[in-house]
Enzyme design. Structure first.
Site, PDB file in Angstrom:
ATOM      1  N   GLY A  77       0.849  -1.246   0.193  1.00  0.00           N
ATOM      2  CA  GLY A  77      -0.002   0.011   0.118  1.00  0.00           C
ATOM      3  C   GLY A  77       0.986   1.263  -0.048  1.00  0.00           C
ATOM      4  CB  CYS A 123       5.089  -3.984   0.134  1.00  0.00           C
ATOM      5  SG  CYS A 123       5.984  -2.439  -0.497  1.00  0.00           S
ATOM      6  CE1 TYR A 124       1.407   1.139   5.615  1.00  0.00           C
ATOM      7  CE2 TYR A 124      -0.263  -0.553   5.743  1.00  0.00           C
ATOM      8  CZ  TYR A 124       0.232   0.430   6.126  1.00  0.00           C
ATOM      9  OH  TYR A 124      -0.416   1.394   7.416  1.00  0.00           O
ATOM     10  CG  HIS A 165       5.373  -6.072  -4.547  1.00  0.00           C
ATOM     11  ND1 HIS A 165       4.173  -5.942  -4.253  1.00  0.00           N
ATOM     12  CD2 HIS A 165       6.243  -4.656  -4.492  1.00  0.00           C
ATOM     13  CE1 HIS A 165       3.994  -4.779  -3.637  1.00  0.00           C
ATOM     14  NE2 HIS A 165       5.201  -4.063  -3.587  1.00  0.00           N
ATOM     15  CD  GLU A 171       2.350  -8.834  -5.335  1.00  0.00           C
ATOM     16  OE1 GLU A 171       2.004  -7.667  -5.026  1.00  0.00           O
ATOM     17  OE2 GLU A 171       3.166  -9.790  -4.516  1.00  0.00           O
ATOM     18  CB  SER A 226     -20.459  -6.095 -26.178  1.00  0.00           C
ATOM     19  OG  SER A 226     -19.391  -6.689 -25.659  1.00  0.00           O
ATOM     20  N   GLY A 227     -21.277  -9.070 -27.001  1.00  0.00           N
ATOM     21  CA  GLY A 227     -20.685 -10.340 -27.743  1.00  0.00           C
ATOM     22  C   GLY A 227     -19.227 -10.605 -27.314  1.00  0.00           C
ATOM     23  N   GLY A 228     -18.776  -9.758 -26.960  1.00  0.00           N
ATOM     24  CA  GLY A 228     -17.275 -10.068 -26.440  1.00  0.00           C
ATOM     25  C   GLY A 228     -17.135 -10.874 -25.222  1.00  0.00           C
ATOM     26  CB  VAL A 229     -13.989 -12.532 -23.797  1.00  0.00           C
ATOM     27  CG1 VAL A 229     -13.932 -13.599 -22.633  1.00  0.00           C
ATOM     28  CG2 VAL A 229     -13.404 -12.844 -25.056  1.00  0.00           C
ATOM     29  CG  ASP A 230     -14.567  -8.934 -20.673  1.00  0.00           C
ATOM     30  OD1 ASP A 230     -13.539 -10.022 -20.660  1.00  0.00           O
ATOM     31  OD2 ASP A 230     -13.943  -7.965 -20.800  1.00  0.00           O
ATOM     32  CB  SER A 231     -20.387  -8.483 -22.060  1.00  0.00           C
ATOM     33  OG  SER A 231     -20.471  -8.773 -23.725  1.00  0.00           O
ATOM     34  CE  LYS A 278     -10.107  -9.809 -21.761  1.00  0.00           C
ATOM     35  NZ  LYS A 278     -11.598  -9.290 -22.315  1.00  0.00           N
TER      36      LYS A 278
END
Length: 514
Positions: A60, A87-88, A174, A176, A227-232, A370
């Site tokens: 942070g 870290c923090y 980090h 990650e 939208s027809g995209g991956v996410d939606s 994604k």
């Protein structure tokens, strides 16, 4: 989560404001362990419902010795759970347990040599000399009683500390991020020490998310911006499994789509999914709102607001709905500036929503990247041709037209973009690319065509490789392919006389130009 549903044990990641927070949670999921991101002020009674078996304290921007700095909850040291401070989080753990934290003589940022001194169980599989990713100004100058210094950086900073008996550890770097080569192994070591079984899967995510969606929507009607995209599409499929016929999807033609996309998407969705979809033609409405607008953030806000107004109108015509599904992902949230984070650009489905939004949002993918979304979609049965298409921004071509969005500029960019996609797909050089598209620049240049002077527009070609959209590299497309694209655009798209190739990585740039 219902009391009758058995959920997997989890790592609780306490969020202290780092932009890497959900990346920590994502790495844990990659290793087959459920992760939950919670604010540090979450009371133990709520934390306990997540069945915590280990705790990670994130990084942070604060300094632990500042007034009002985020604190360590009492339960972290009282419940005898394994703890990993990053870290923090490491500095916070050290300070709370009697160690000392002070400003460093010099700030460390970037990849740094790491020397392991006392490996212990956390660093037992790490080479004695390796590299790690540092990003800090403060440092632990004295470790707490019972802790050992496990590793140091090239500037003799305490890079790792641990109390193996209590299974409490701290990392100044980090683990990650990809720039720490041994980072994923270090996280796995911590999870091993915490006693996890590494058996969490996308199926578990689907089951748990469906339960949450059912609780959230509780019998109400739900609409989805599809939208027809991956996410939606994946978000819609997930919500549809949860609420059934209470979901209505809308595909909005904003006039900012790629060439032929409306018919292509409508046909693909009809053939490949069982989602209820209605097409709304809102081209005139969007282009009217965008007339004369050139500032990128204003564009995004207007597009986000117009989408909402379109859905509100649809609900007036077809029946009220209380919830709106959106395919928001973690990179969208980060770039839109969550909490106190810096706004990079407002995504129309995050920072671009109107303040008087009458819908409650359902964002089942908000903590995913994604590639994780694609795995969830495959588990839900979403066809591969939807899952593996390149991402397309919610605001559409509006953020690829720098300057005013006019019907003529949209038509010009649609033609240029179609050529970019067609050539790369014909040559096979699109394989392995994250995105590839054209951008219309707000400048004109002098050229010569047919022995006559021209003063026309410039198109940029953008292509990137990426694994999660958080960072991106530029591929070395062949000169022959680039020349083919350039020649075709200049010869086939009236009004363009120059084509350039964007060599900018992310960071410092973003994938989209606006």
């Amino acid at each position: 989560m219902t009391s009758t549903q058995v959920i997997h044990e989890a790592v609780v990641v306490l969020d202290y404001g780092s932009q890497y927070n959900l990346l920590i949670a994502r790495r844990v999921r990659e290793l087959g362990v459920r992760s939950v991101l919670l604010p540090p002020e979450t009371p133990w009674e709520e934390v306990a419902q997540e069945r915590p078996r280990g705790v990670i304290l994130s990084g942070g921007p604060a300094s632990v010795y500042d007034a009002g700095a985020p604190a360590l909850p009492d339960w972290v040291v009282e419940k005898n759970l394994p703890v990993l401070g990053i870290c923090y989080g490491m500095q916070l753990l050290a300070q709370r347990l009697g160690g000392k934290v002070a400003p460093g003589a010099r700030r460390e940022y970037g990849q740094s040599p790491l020397t392991v001194q006392q490996a212990g169980p956390l660093l037992s599989t790490v080479p004695s000399s390796t590299h790690c990713w540092m990003s800090h100004g403060d440092q632990v100058t004295q470790v707490p009683q019972g802790f050992e210094v496990l590793a140091r950086s090239s500037h003799d900073v305490v890079a790792a500390m641990g109390d193996a008996g209590r299974r409490w550890f701290g990392l100044q770097f980090h683990p990650e991020v990809e720039h720490t080569p041994q980072g994923l192994q270090i996280l796995k070591n911590f999870l091993d020490l915490s006693g996890f079984s590494f058996d969490w899967t996308p199926s578990n995510f689907i089951e748990e998310t469906i339960e949450r969606i059912r609780e959230q929507t509780a019998g109400h009607r739900v609409v989805c911006a599809l939208s027809g995209g991956v996410d939606s599409t994946v978000a819609a499929a997930l919500v549809h499994r949860a609420v059934g016929d209470r979901l209505q999807c809308y595909f909005v033609d904003s006039g900012l789509l790629r060439a032929g996309e409306r018919d292509q998407v409508a046909g693909m969705l009809a053939e490949s999914t069982h989602l209820p979809v209605r097409v709304i033609d809102a081209r005139a409405r969007f282009l009217e709102r965008l007339a004369g607008v050139t500032e990128p953030e204003k564009k995004r806000r207007m597009i986000g607001e117009t989408f909402i107004r379109v859905f509100e109108q649809a609900c007036i015509e077809e029946g009220a709905a209380d919830f709106l599904v959106q395919g928001t992902l973690y990179p969208d949230v980060i770039e839109s500036g969550p909490g106190k984070a810096e706004v990079i650009k407002s995504h129309h489905n995050v920072g671009g929503l109107p303040e008087d939004l009458r819908f409650k949002l359902v964002e089942p993918l908000r903590e995913l990247f994604k590639d994780e979304v694609r795995r969830v979609g495959a588990e839900l049965g979403v066809p591969g041709r939807i899952l593996h298409q390149q991402p397309f921004p919610g605001p559409g071509l509006a953020v690829r037209i720098l300057g005013e969005v006019t019907p003529d500029n949209v038509a010009l960019l649609q033609k240029a973009d179609a050529i970019v996609r067609e050539v790369l797909e014909e040559t096979g050089e699109n394989r392995g690319l994250w995105q590839y598209f054209a951008v219309l620049l707000p400048v004109r240049t002098v050229g010569v065509m047919g022995d006559k002077r021209t003063y026309a527009q410039v198109v940029a070609i953008r292509a990137v490789t990426s694994s999660d959209g958080m960072t991106a590299a530029v591929p070395e497309l062949s000169w022959k392919t680039l020349a083919t694209i350039s020649n075709r655009i200049i010869n086939e798209v009236h009004g363009v006389n120059r084509v350039v190739y964007d060599l900018t990585t992310k960071p410092p740039g973003t994938i989209e130009w606006e």
